[in-house]
Scaffold this active site. Structure first.
Site, short mmCIF file in Angstrom:
data_model
loop_
_atom_site.label_atom_id
_atom_site.label_comp_id
_atom_site.label_asym_id
_atom_site.label_seq_id
_atom_site.Cartn_x
_atom_site.Cartn_y
_atom_site.Cartn_z
N GLU A 188 39.02 44.13 12.43
CA GLU A 188 39.53 45.34 13.10
C GLU A 188 38.73 45.70 14.35
OE1 GLU A 188 39.85 48.46 10.18
OE2 GLU A 188 41.75 47.66 9.46
N GLU A 337 45.63 43.28 5.18
CA GLU A 337 45.14 44.30 4.23
C GLU A 337 46.24 45.33 4.03
OE1 GLU A 337 41.55 46.28 5.37
OE2 GLU A 337 40.58 44.45 6.01
#
Ligand code: GLA
Length: 710
Positions: A188, A337
């Site tokens: 991320e 995710e």
């Protein structure tokens, strides 16, 4: 704008509170051949169910129990290692990858493949102590400190050197490992750094891009407020508010720097890994701290982390985030995710409803995902995220959601062969570029004008009819689309304008909405009024724009409704440009009877500009009009309320996924006979699908014409 405020709140939860923003040379040995050869890899599944597993947080004696429980739930991959740097390199240059090798072997024994995350999102304490210059400098000038994650400076040469060395060790050890199927670089990407060394890099970047200060000064109109620069070193970092040319340049620099940060690790992995191992990074949907599209171009696969946060899944806005991610490389992607029920970082961390996690997994697959991974398998016993949803409790036993996830795993195994090789194929595209998003967001002009909500309003309206929409950059080839809608495409480069003009001249239908074509590549104003370089083709332009504090009626071809927030007053300059909608009379006066939407046929193509902020019935009617005019022929009319349809196909067959997100049970009459992929036996066909809330029905039929058109 439909439920704009609600949407903004929902998006704030997913964007602003994006999980990672909350925060929380020696020569490498090659893999021992014996360890790699001890089990042949099982045939890869078409759909992967996965879990984020952190073997470094648990005694090895526990691994087998965890992996057996995963295997029972049909989990086919684990992602490991993305925060394990302190275990992988406990002190500088001393690497320990043996435990990771043992974890990979243990997973292999349970028929579970492995994705390795490089650990650069979490530098170890020894590193930042020894090299404090690798710590990020915040906008307020303070240096980040150890104790959380993402404290690194993405522009630091020293950090890159150390992160690359770590990735190289892993790639040399596992680049040919039969049980390693791919790589995730970092985790991320999110935070830039604002210190003097980054500023110097930015100034060099500007020099390379603009060549001379005279050129930069002219293109940024720095004569305004005496901003003229006579030395590159005078140019500051500016985030907001500031000179629009400076702002857009900073965001492009941030994006290019993420790209080179990623390439630094990607190159060393590629050099040491089998081509069959994919390389991705987990992006964050609508997170716009850098140009995700640009950074994705070097990857072999796009992936993103899909969190609902507070509330329930919004299939429209969430679907748009899937389609945006799919659009970066214009192929299937992974959900790297997603939440097993609830998160821990939202203002209210309610769980998804019973059945909703399964419905959401199929919604992901319907939008083109080939994998869904739950973050995380089991919560660490301490650490920043103790409350986050998991599949096992702190006691190490399955929690109430586990059987639902096992159900998804069983579904994936059963439906995988039908979905293998299929992809989403759309006749309709929505255009999106980060430049336009940023340009409007810095100068909204009416604070209620949300560029993302505007895009999603149009996406939702056309998707409800077309059932399949791509979201792509205006730079990509567009000839495959019958209809291209550009909501608030504020900044269009000359090359993008050429692409759009060619598209229309070759028979495509282009619809531009409010504020499109106003800005040039430097975030400056085009001298041709909007849509700027497309105005001649349109045979009209925006004569004046108005930020509204009052509601203006608008009526015409698409019925009657209000326009709020924004109104572009249009004028036609060509006799064959037709007026579709007009504003009504109000005390404002300026807009009385003026054109609110215009269109022009160009050969077999068409260009349309919608200046009003349509909502409700006129928005739906406009979508219906453009779909029909462009010759998009969805097989289905409107679906029952709450029911969503996703179609994936290849040249021989297509798979329809129906999901009911609404509370009321619904029955869908199918246009032809289908076989039911999950429940059908002996080739029996069905003509209807009955769905209670969160039910998923997966149907299959042959594709009747080559190329995927039924
Ligand atoms: C992100 C991160 C994970 C974890 C989850 C929890 O997506 O990548 O490491 O923090 O959020 O929400």
């Amino acid at each position: 704008m439909i439920a704009r405020r609600q949407l903004a709140i929902a998006l704030a939860a997913t964007l602003l509170l994006a999980p990672s923003l909350r925060s929380h040379a020696a020569t490498a040995p090659t893999a021992p051949a014996a360890a790699q050869a001890d089990a042949a890899p099982a045939a890869p599944p078409a759909l992967y169910l996965g879990a984020a597993w952190y073997p470094e947080q648990w005694p090895e004696s526990r691994w087998d129990t965890d992996l057996a429980l995963m295997q029972q739930a049909h989990i086919r991959f684990v992602r490991v290692g993305e925060f394990a740097w302190s275990r992988l390199e406990p002190s500088e240059g001393h690497y320990d990858l043996d435990w990771l090798d043992r974890a990979i072997r243990a997973a292999q024994r349970h028929n579970i493949a492995v994705v390795i995350g490089t650990p650069s999102a979490a530098p170890p304490a020894w590193l930042t102590t020894e090299y404090p210059e690798t710590l990020r400098i915040e906008e307020d000038g303070k240096r980040a400190q150890h104790g959380n994650r993402q404290q690194f400076d993405w522009s630091s040469p020293k950090y890159r050197e150390l992160a690359r060395a770590m990735a190289e060790q892993e790639a040399r050890r596992f680049g040919h490992d039969p049980n390693v199927i791919g790589w995730q670089i970092d985790n991320e990407y999110a935070n830039a750094s604002y210190g003097p060394s980054t500023q110097a890099q930015f100034q060099n970047w500007l020099k390379a891009r603009y060549g001379t200060l005279d050129n930069l000064n002219a293109r940024w109109t720095t004569a305004y407020w005496s901003q003229t620069y006579n030395d590159w070193s005078q140019i500051p970092i500016e985030t907001k508010p500031g000179n629009p040319g400076l702002l857009i340049s900073w965001m492009r620099f941030v994006s290019d720097t993420w790209r080179s940060y990623q390439k630094n690790q990607l190159d060393v992995i590629r050099a040491n890994a089998d081509p069959r191992q994919f390389i991705t990074t987990n992006m964050m949907g609508f997170f716009n701290g850098y140009n995700n599209d640009l950074v994705a171009q070097d990857l072999t696969m796009a992936s993103w982390d899909d969190y609902v946060g507070t509330g329930q899944l919004n299939p429209v806005s969430n679907g748009a985030a899937h389609d945006l991610t799919r659009g970066f490389l214009r192929k299937n992607f992974w959900v790297m995710e997603t939440q097993p029920g609830s998160v821990n970082w939202s203002p209210d961390n309610n769980p998804l409803n019973k059945g909703e996690v399964r419905a959401m997994a199929w919604h992901d697959i319907g939008h083109g995902a080939d994998a869904v991974e739950y973050w995380q398998w089991r919560s660490a016993l301490n650490g920043q995220e103790e409350y986050h949803g998991t599949l096992l409790g702190a006691d190490g036993n399955p929690n109430p959601l586990y059987p639902e996830v096992a159900h998804i795993g069983a579904d994936f195994a059963k439906a995988g062969p039908a979905l293998a090789g299929t992809s989403v194929q759309s006749d309709v595209a929505i255009l999106h570029n980060y430049d336009s998003y940023w340009a409007i967001d810095w100068q909204r002009h009416n604070k209620a004008f949300d560029p993302l909500a505007t895009m999603i309003d149009w996406y939702g309206a056309v998707r409800a009819l077309a059932h399949s929409v791509d979201i792509v950059s205006p730079s990509v080839p567009l000839s495959q689309y019958k209809l291209v809608v550009a909501p608030a495409l504020n900044m269009i480069t000359e090359a993008q304008a050429r692409n759009l003009i060619d598209y229309v001249q070759n028979g495509g239908h282009l619809v531009l909405t409010q504020r499109s074509g106003m800005k040039n590549i430097d975030n400056g104003l085009y001298t041709q009024l909007q849509p700027g370089p497309l105005a001649d083709l349109l045979g009209g332009h925006v004569a004046q724009f108005y930020a509204l504090d009052t509601t203006i009626p608008v009526s015409g071809t698409w019925g009657t409704g209000p326009t709020k927030v924004w109104a572009d007053m249009l004028t036609t300059t060509s006799p064959d440009t037709k007026v579709l909608m007009r504003y009504g009379k109000t005390p404002l006066g300026w807009l009385d009877d003026q054109p609110a939407a215009i269109t022009r046929q160009v050969g077999k193509g068409r260009i349309t500009y919608i200046g009003a902020d349509l909502e409700g019935a006129p928005l739906a009617a406009a979508a219906k009009w453009m779909i029909a005019d462009a010759g998009v022929q969805p097989e289905f009319g409107t679906l029952p309320p709450g029911v969503d349809l996703y179609i994936r196909k290849d040249a021989t067959h297509e798979v329809w996924i129906l999901i009911n997100f609404g509370a009321a049970p619904q029955t869908v009459a199918l246009p032809t006979a289908f076989t039911n992929v999950l429940t059908g036996t002996g080739g029996a066909t069905v003509h209807t699908a009955a769905l209670k809330q969160y039910d998923v029905v997966i149907l299959q039929r042959p594709t009747s014409t080559p190329g995927g058109k039924p």
